[in-house]
Scaffold this motif. Sequence first.
Motif, PDB file in Angstrom:
ATOM      1  N   VAL A   1       0.849  -1.201   0.000  1.00 19.68           N
ATOM      2  CA  VAL A   1       0.000   0.000   0.000  1.00 19.68           C
ATOM      3  C   VAL A   1       0.881   1.247   0.000  1.00 19.68           C
ATOM      4  O   VAL A   1       0.627   2.201  -0.734  1.00 19.68           O
ATOM      5  CB  VAL A   1      -0.967   0.007   1.206  1.00 19.68           C
ATOM      6  N   ALA A   2       1.941   1.239   0.801  1.00 19.77           N
ATOM      7  CA  ALA A   2       2.866   2.377   0.847  1.00 19.77           C
ATOM      8  C   ALA A   2       3.488   2.630  -0.524  1.00 19.77           C
ATOM      9  O   ALA A   2       3.617   3.780  -0.952  1.00 19.77           O
ATOM     10  CB  ALA A   2       3.946   2.136   1.897  1.00 19.77           C
ATOM     11  N   ALA A   3       3.842   1.569  -1.231  1.00 17.93           N
ATOM     12  CA  ALA A   3       4.404   1.726  -2.576  1.00 17.93           C
ATOM     13  C   ALA A   3       3.390   2.367  -3.516  1.00 17.93           C
ATOM     14  O   ALA A   3       3.753   3.204  -4.344  1.00 17.93           O
ATOM     15  CB  ALA A   3       4.855   0.367  -3.121  1.00 17.93           C
ATOM     16  N   GLY A   4       2.119   2.010  -3.375  1.00 17.53           N
ATOM     17  CA  GLY A   4       1.078   2.612  -4.208  1.00 17.53           C
ATOM     18  C   GLY A   4       0.871   4.086  -3.904  1.00 17.53           C
ATOM     19  O   GLY A   4       0.670   4.896  -4.816  1.00 17.53           O
ATOM     20  N   VAL A   5       0.931   4.446  -2.631  1.00 19.22           N
ATOM     21  CA  VAL A   5       0.805   5.861  -2.240  1.00 19.22           C
ATOM     22  C   VAL A   5       1.934   6.659  -2.875  1.00 19.22           C
ATOM     23  O   VAL A   5       1.720   7.721  -3.471  1.00 19.22           O
ATOM     24  CB  VAL A   5       0.830   6.012  -0.695  1.00 19.22           C
ATOM     25  N   GLU A   6       3.133   6.112  -2.772  1.00 19.04           N
ATOM     26  CA  GLU A   6       4.301   6.793  -3.335  1.00 19.04           C
ATOM     27  C   GLU A   6       4.199   6.909  -4.853  1.00 19.04           C
ATOM     28  O   GLU A   6       4.505   7.954  -5.435  1.00 19.04           O
ATOM     29  CB  GLU A   6       5.563   6.042  -2.934  1.00 19.04           C
ATOM     30  N   LYS A   7       3.756   5.850  -5.502  1.00 18.61           N
ATOM     31  CA  LYS A   7       3.595   5.829  -6.961  1.00 18.61           C
ATOM     32  C   LYS A   7       2.614   6.911  -7.417  1.00 18.61           C
ATOM     33  O   LYS A   7       2.788   7.511  -8.472  1.00 18.61           O
ATOM     34  CB  LYS A   7       3.105   4.445  -7.403  1.00 18.61           C
ATOM     35  N   ALA A   8       1.599   7.200  -6.590  1.00 19.63           N
ATOM     36  CA  ALA A   8       0.598   8.220  -6.924  1.00 19.63           C
ATOM     37  C   ALA A   8       1.079   9.631  -6.589  1.00 19.63           C
ATOM     38  O   ALA A   8       0.394  10.601  -6.882  1.00 19.63           O
ATOM     39  CB  ALA A   8      -0.702   7.931  -6.176  1.00 19.63           C
ATOM     40  N   GLY A   9       2.247   9.730  -5.966  1.00 20.83           N
ATOM     41  CA  GLY A   9       2.786  11.042  -5.644  1.00 20.83           C
ATOM     42  C   GLY A   9       2.568  11.474  -4.211  1.00 20.83           C
ATOM     43  O   GLY A   9       2.893  12.597  -3.841  1.00 20.83           O
ATOM     44  N   GLY A  10       2.033  10.597  -3.387  1.00 20.52           N
ATOM     45  CA  GLY A  10       1.841  10.916  -1.976  1.00 20.52           C
ATOM     46  C   GLY A  10       3.057  10.531  -1.153  1.00 20.52           C
ATOM     47  O   GLY A  10       4.030   9.965  -1.664  1.00 20.52           O
ATOM     48  N   VAL A  11       2.993  10.855   0.119  1.00 19.46           N
ATOM     49  CA  VAL A  11       4.070  10.536   1.047  1.00 19.46           C
ATOM     50  C   VAL A  11       3.540   9.502   2.036  1.00 19.46           C
ATOM     51  O   VAL A  11       2.732   9.830   2.909  1.00 19.46           O
ATOM     52  CB  VAL A  11       4.539  11.798   1.802  1.00 19.46           C
TER      53      VAL A  11
ATOM     54  N   ARG B   1     -14.038  -3.841   2.342  1.00 20.42           N
ATOM     55  CA  ARG B   1     -13.386  -4.998   1.742  1.00 20.42           C
ATOM     56  C   ARG B   1     -13.011  -4.772   0.280  1.00 20.42           C
ATOM     57  O   ARG B   1     -12.590  -5.703  -0.402  1.00 20.42           O
ATOM     58  CB  ARG B   1     -14.315  -6.225   1.812  1.00 20.42           C
ATOM     59  N   SER B   2     -13.149  -3.532  -0.204  1.00 21.89           N
ATOM     60  CA  SER B   2     -12.807  -3.265  -1.605  1.00 21.89           C
ATOM     61  C   SER B   2     -12.266  -1.846  -1.752  1.00 21.89           C
ATOM     62  O   SER B   2     -12.566  -0.963  -0.936  1.00 21.89           O
ATOM     63  CB  SER B   2     -14.030  -3.426  -2.514  1.00 21.89           C
ATOM     64  N   ILE B   3     -11.483  -1.650  -2.782  1.00 25.46           N
ATOM     65  CA  ILE B   3     -10.947  -0.329  -3.087  1.00 25.46           C
ATOM     66  C   ILE B   3     -12.084   0.633  -3.406  1.00 25.46           C
ATOM     67  O   ILE B   3     -12.079   1.788  -2.978  1.00 25.46           O
ATOM     68  CB  ILE B   3      -9.943  -0.416  -4.255  1.00 25.46           C
ATOM     69  N   GLU B   4     -13.094   0.154  -4.126  1.00 22.11           N
ATOM     70  CA  GLU B   4     -14.225   1.005  -4.493  1.00 22.11           C
ATOM     71  C   GLU B   4     -14.943   1.537  -3.258  1.00 22.11           C
ATOM     72  O   GLU B   4     -15.365   2.695  -3.217  1.00 22.11           O
ATOM     73  CB  GLU B   4     -15.201   0.244  -5.403  1.00 22.11           C
ATOM     74  N   ALA B   5     -15.079   0.710  -2.223  1.00 21.71           N
ATOM     75  CA  ALA B   5     -15.703   1.164  -0.979  1.00 21.71           C
ATOM     76  C   ALA B   5     -14.863   2.270  -0.345  1.00 21.71           C
ATOM     77  O   ALA B   5     -15.398   3.253   0.180  1.00 21.71           O
ATOM     78  CB  ALA B   5     -15.873  -0.001  -0.008  1.00 21.71           C
ATOM     79  N   GLY B   6     -13.548   2.142  -0.421  1.00 22.20           N
ATOM     80  CA  GLY B   6     -12.661   3.174   0.115  1.00 22.20           C
ATOM     81  C   GLY B   6     -12.790   4.481  -0.639  1.00 22.20           C
ATOM     82  O   GLY B   6     -12.808   5.564  -0.037  1.00 22.20           O
ATOM     83  N   ILE B   7     -12.906   4.413  -1.945  1.00 22.11           N
ATOM     84  CA  ILE B   7     -13.063   5.623  -2.761  1.00 22.11           C
ATOM     85  C   ILE B   7     -14.395   6.291  -2.442  1.00 22.11           C
ATOM     86  O   ILE B   7     -14.469   7.519  -2.296  1.00 22.11           O
ATOM     87  CB  ILE B   7     -12.912   5.283  -4.257  1.00 22.11           C
ATOM     88  N   THR B   8     -15.447   5.501  -2.304  1.00 18.64           N
ATOM     89  CA  THR B   8     -16.753   6.056  -1.943  1.00 18.64           C
ATOM     90  C   THR B   8     -16.684   6.756  -0.591  1.00 18.64           C
ATOM     91  O   THR B   8     -17.212   7.862  -0.417  1.00 18.64           O
ATOM     92  CB  THR B   8     -17.826   4.948  -1.921  1.00 18.64           C
TER      93      THR B   8
ATOM     94  N   GLY C   1      -3.344   1.704  -2.293  1.00 15.44           N
ATOM     95  CA  GLY C   1      -2.654   2.955  -1.975  1.00 15.44           C
ATOM     96  C   GLY C   1      -2.659   3.921  -3.131  1.00 15.44           C
ATOM     97  O   GLY C   1      -2.859   5.127  -2.955  1.00 15.44           O
ATOM     98  N   TYR C   2      -2.456   3.400  -4.331  1.00 12.01           N
ATOM     99  CA  TYR C   2      -2.421   4.243  -5.522  1.00 12.01           C
ATOM    100  C   TYR C   2      -3.772   4.910  -5.778  1.00 12.01           C
ATOM    101  O   TYR C   2      -3.850   6.126  -5.962  1.00 12.01           O
ATOM    102  CB  TYR C   2      -1.997   3.411  -6.743  1.00 12.01           C
ATOM    103  N   ARG C   3      -4.820   4.128  -5.777  1.00 14.61           N
ATOM    104  CA  ARG C   3      -6.132   4.672  -6.128  1.00 14.61           C
ATOM    105  C   ARG C   3      -6.690   5.602  -5.057  1.00 14.61           C
ATOM    106  O   ARG C   3      -7.318   6.613  -5.372  1.00 14.61           O
ATOM    107  CB  ARG C   3      -7.101   3.538  -6.443  1.00 14.61           C
ATOM    108  N   ILE C   4      -6.467   5.299  -3.784  1.00 15.39           N
ATOM    109  CA  ILE C   4      -6.942   6.185  -2.719  1.00 15.39           C
ATOM    110  C   ILE C   4      -6.218   7.530  -2.798  1.00 15.39           C
ATOM    111  O   ILE C   4      -6.834   8.595  -2.704  1.00 15.39           O
ATOM    112  CB  ILE C   4      -6.744   5.530  -1.326  1.00 15.39           C
TER     113      ILE C   4
END
Length: 123
Positions: A19-29, A81-88, A108-111
């Motif tokens: 998840v941390a790698a995805g956050v970083e990939k999206a430009g977050g810290v 239990r899903s990325i879509e639920a997190g985005i909502t 991490g990337y999508r959030i």
Amino acid sequence: MADKVKVVIGDRLGKGQAVAAGVEKAGGVPVLIPGPGADMKVGDVMNAEKATLGICFCGSGGAGAVTAKAKYGHDVEFGMRSIEAGITALRAGKRVLGFGFMDVEDLGYRITTEYLQLLEKEA
């Protein structure tokens, strides 16, 4: 703006690296809390780091988020239990997101990407 988006990650089993790698990939810290029981420290670390978002993981997807709300008043959603639920939840203004175990980069990337888009709309 992305360099200002800190995402605290806490996993009950001490994981969260993907998840941390995805956050970083999206430009977050990413701020990855090490060790078992890290989910229970998400609110504390968000407060200390002045972080924007928190993502926590445990079997039920709720303990760390509920603790962050009780201690610091963060808007939370848990039991997801899903990325879509997190985005909502993110679109609904929630800033601490509690999931069942889901240490996947795409989360991490999508959030982070969604949150950056929300910030652009507000600007």
